[in-house]
Design an enzyme around this catalytic site. Structure first.
Site, mmCIF file in Angstrom:
data_model
loop_
_atom_site.group_PDB
_atom_site.id
_atom_site.type_symbol
_atom_site.label_atom_id
_atom_site.label_comp_id
_atom_site.label_asym_id
_atom_site.label_seq_id
_atom_site.Cartn_x
_atom_site.Cartn_y
_atom_site.Cartn_z
ATOM 1 N N ASP A 128 4.307 -4.452 -8.450
ATOM 2 C CA ASP A 128 4.470 -5.889 -8.232
ATOM 3 C C ASP A 128 3.228 -6.459 -7.554
ATOM 4 O OD1 ASP A 128 5.034 -4.612 -5.845
ATOM 5 O OD2 ASP A 128 6.826 -5.778 -5.384
ATOM 6 N N ASP B 280 5.297 0.316 -7.457
ATOM 7 C CA ASP B 280 6.297 -0.378 -8.285
ATOM 8 C C ASP B 280 5.688 -1.568 -9.027
ATOM 9 O OD1 ASP B 280 6.149 -1.779 -5.823
ATOM 10 O OD2 ASP B 280 8.133 -2.661 -6.133
ATOM 11 N N ASP C 210 0.364 -1.173 -7.009
ATOM 12 C CA ASP C 210 1.084 -0.293 -6.085
ATOM 13 C C ASP C 210 2.141 0.486 -6.886
ATOM 14 O OD1 ASP C 210 2.845 -2.415 -6.471
ATOM 15 O OD2 ASP C 210 3.632 -2.323 -4.429
ATOM 16 N N SER D 252 8.199 0.598 -2.651
ATOM 17 C CA SER D 252 6.999 -0.193 -2.900
ATOM 18 C C SER D 252 5.723 0.553 -2.494
ATOM 19 C CB SER D 252 7.126 -1.545 -2.203
ATOM 20 O OG SER D 252 6.155 -2.421 -2.679
HETATM 21 MG MG MG Z 1 5.445 -3.190 -4.437
#
Ligand code: MG
Length: 457
Positions: A250, A248, A246, A102
Site C-alpha cells: 500500500d 502489503d 512495503d 504492513s
Molecule cells: Mg503497508
C-alpha cells in the site's frame, strides 16, 4: 526474545498488530476475527494475506473466528492490501480482513479490517469492534449456522484491470514509451502483481526481491536507507525509474533515473501533479505529509485538506470533501476513481502516465517541483510518558500555529514539527520539515530533547 516482552498488542482504529507467539496468538486472532464477523452480522468476508511465514497460521485462525460467527469466507490468497479492498467492493462482500503487519518486521503479523465499501474501519466501527471484544459480545452460531469456506479466488487480474481501465491511465500512451523499470517488492505481497501490472503497461521490467516467501531481504519500509539495492540496479540497468513497496504494497517509493531515491513523500506529489493537470479538485493528505503538496495544489488553484494520520482518517476526509486525489506522505497514494485505499500500484501507474505525457525524465520532472527537507525520527517511549511530554511541550508553545488534531503539530512561517504517538508501535514520531536540511535537523533536535536527553542519543 527479551526484546519482545515490551511489545504489547497494538490495536488501532482499523486493525491490530502483534508479535507472533507473544502478543499475537491464535486465541487473540480468533477473538478479533469473531468480533469482526459479529460486527458484520454474517455475510461474505474476503480474506487475503501478505507473504509472512506466519500468514497461514493466522489465516486459519481468522477463518475459524469468522465461520464461528456465521460468515462465509472468500479466500483470495496472497494479496496486497489494496487488492483485498478492491475485492470487497467489487464482490459486494460484507467486509474483508487483510492478514499483514504492513511494514513491521517479519516476526510481526496483524489484521486490517475493511468494511463493505472496501475501506478501512472508521473510529466508530473500530470502537464497536473493541467493545465486542472487551465485553465478549460475540454472536457465535450453533452448529447449523457455521459459515462456509469458499474455494480460493485470484483477484490479481481484476485489480490490474481496474488500474488500466482508469480514466487517467492511458495504457497505449504508456506502452509506447517502453519504460525500463526496476521494481523491489521486498518478497512481499506485491511480488506477483506489481511486475504483472508493469508488464501490462509495456514496461521492460527487472524484478528484485520478488520471491513471495515473506523473508524480507531489506528493511520492509520503502525508505531510502532500505532500498539501496534498488538504487544501484536502476543505475546499472540504465532504467527510467525504480519502484519499491512495503510487504502489503500500500506504500510506494520511487527512485529516479539517476538512481537517487526521491523520498516516499514525493509519491503522492507526483500522482497529484498528474491528476490535477487533468482534473481540478481538492487534495486530501494527513498532517505529516510534505508541504510540497500545498505548493502543487496552489499551482492548480485547489485546496488541500489535512486529517489525522492513518488511512481511515484520510479516506473519511477525502469522501466528505470530494477530493480527486489524496494519500499519505509515507508513500500512500489514493485515487478515488479506482478505490478509496492507499495503493502502490495505482501510484506507479500514475507516475508512468506523468512521465509518458510530459515526455521528460523523472529528474527533469522533479526539477520543476520545490524541495523541502523532512526529518523523521522515532523514539521508543511508553504511551503514558509520551502523552505527558506532549502536554508539557504544548503548554510551553506560544506565538505560532498549533494543531492538536493528532498529537501536536507546531507550524512556523517556513517550517513545521509534528509530534505524535504511533498507532501501531510503542513509539513517538517526531517529524519536521524546513527549507534546508540543517534547519530541519535543528528543529528535530529541539523537540527530540524532550524525549531523549542530549548525550544519551
Ligand atoms: Mg503497508
Amino acid at each position: 526474545m527479551e526484546r519482545f516482552s515490551k511489545y504489547p498488542l497494538m490495536a488501532s482504529v482499523s486493525g491490530v498488530r502483534g508479535i507472533i507467539g507473544k502478543s499475537l496468538t491464535p486465541e487473540v486472532i480468533v477473538r478479533y476475527a469473531g468480533a469482526f464477523g459479529t460486527l458484520c452480522g454474517g455475510g461474505q468476508i474476503v480474506v487475503g494475506r501478505d507473504t509472512r511465514v506466519s500468514g497461514e497460521m493466522v489465516e486459519y485462525a481468522v477463518y475459524a473466528g469468522l465461520m464461528a460467527a456465521g460468515c462465509t469466507v472468500i479466500p483470495i490468497g496472497v494479496s496486497t492490501t489494496p487488492t483485498v479492498q478492491l475485492a470487497v467492493e467489487k464482490m459486494k462482500a460484507s467486509g474483508g480482513i487483510v492478514i499483514t503487519a504492513s511494514h513491521n518486521p517479519e516476526y510481526w503479523n496483524g489484521l486490517k479490517f475493511i468494511n463493505s465499501r472496501g475501506i478501512f474501519l472508521d473510529e466508530k466501527a473500530g470502537n464497536k469492534l473493541s467493545n465486542i471484544i472487551a465485553n465478549e459480545l460475540y454472536h457465535y452460531s450453533d452448529y447449523s449456522g457455521i459459515g462456509k469456506l469458499f474455494a480460493p479466488v485470484d483477484f490479481t487480474g481484476e485489480h490490474i484491470q481496474a488500474i488500466v481501465n482508469a480514466e487517467l491511465v492511458d495504457v497505449e500512451v504508456i506502452r509506447r514509451c517502453r519504460f525500463k523499470v526496476v521494481v523491489d517488492c521486498v518478497n512481499g505481497a506485491g511480488s506477483v502483481i506489481f511486475p504483472e501490472l508493469l508488464d501490462t503497461l509495456g514496461c521492460q521490467v527487472t524484478v528484485i526481491h520478488g520471491e513471495p516467501d515473506g523473508k524480507f531481504p531489506r528493511g520492509p519500509e520503502p525508505v531510502p536507507e532500505n532500498i539501496k539495492t534498488l538504487c544501484k540496479t536502476v543505475v546499472n540497468n540504465h532504467s527510467d525509474i525504480g519502484f519499491a513497496c512495503d510487504p502489503d504494497a500500500d506504500r510506494l517509493s520511487i527512485v529516479d533515473n539517476t538512481g537517487a531515491p526521491i523520498g516516499e513523500e514525493y509519491s503522492i506529489v507526483l500522482s497529484a501533479l498528474l491528476v490535477l493537470s487533468h482534473k481540478k479538485g481538492a487534495v486530501g493528505v494527513n498532517l505529516s505529509t510534505t508541504s510540497v503538496v500545498d505548493n502543487i495544489a496552489q499551482r492548480f488553484g485547489v485546496p488541500v485538506y489535512r486529517s489525522k494520520v492513518g488511512e481511515a482518517h484520510v479516506v473519511k476526509m477525502m469522501m466528505e470533501t470530494g477530493c480527486v486525489i489524496g494519500g499519505e506522505g509515507n508513500g500512500g497514494v489514493i485515487l478515488p476513481e479506482i478505490h478509496y485505499g492507499r495503493d502502490a500500484l495505482v501510484g506507479a501507474a500514475l507516475t508512468l502516465q506523468l512521465m509518458a505525457e510530459r515526455q521528460e525524465s523523472l529528474t527533469e520532472i522533479i526539477k520543476d517541483i520545490p524541495h523541502y527537507y523532512m526529518t523523521k525520527h522515532k523514539v521508543e517511549v511508553s504511551t503514558h510518558k509520551a502523552k505527558t511530554i506532549i502536554k508539557k511541550i504544548a503548554a510551553q508553545i506560544s506565538g505560532c500555529t498549533v494543531d492538536t488534531t493528532d498529537g501536536l503539530k507546531i507550524i512556523y512561517p517556513d517550517s513545521w514539527v509534528h509530534i505524535r504517538l504511533s498507532n501501531t508501535e510503542p513509539i513517538v514520531r517526531v517529524i519536521t520539515e524546513a527549507a534546508s536540511k540543517e534547519l530541519s535537523e535543528k528543529l528535530a533536535s529541539q523537540y527530540l530533547q524532550y524525549f531523549i536527553p542530549i548525550g544519551v542519543r
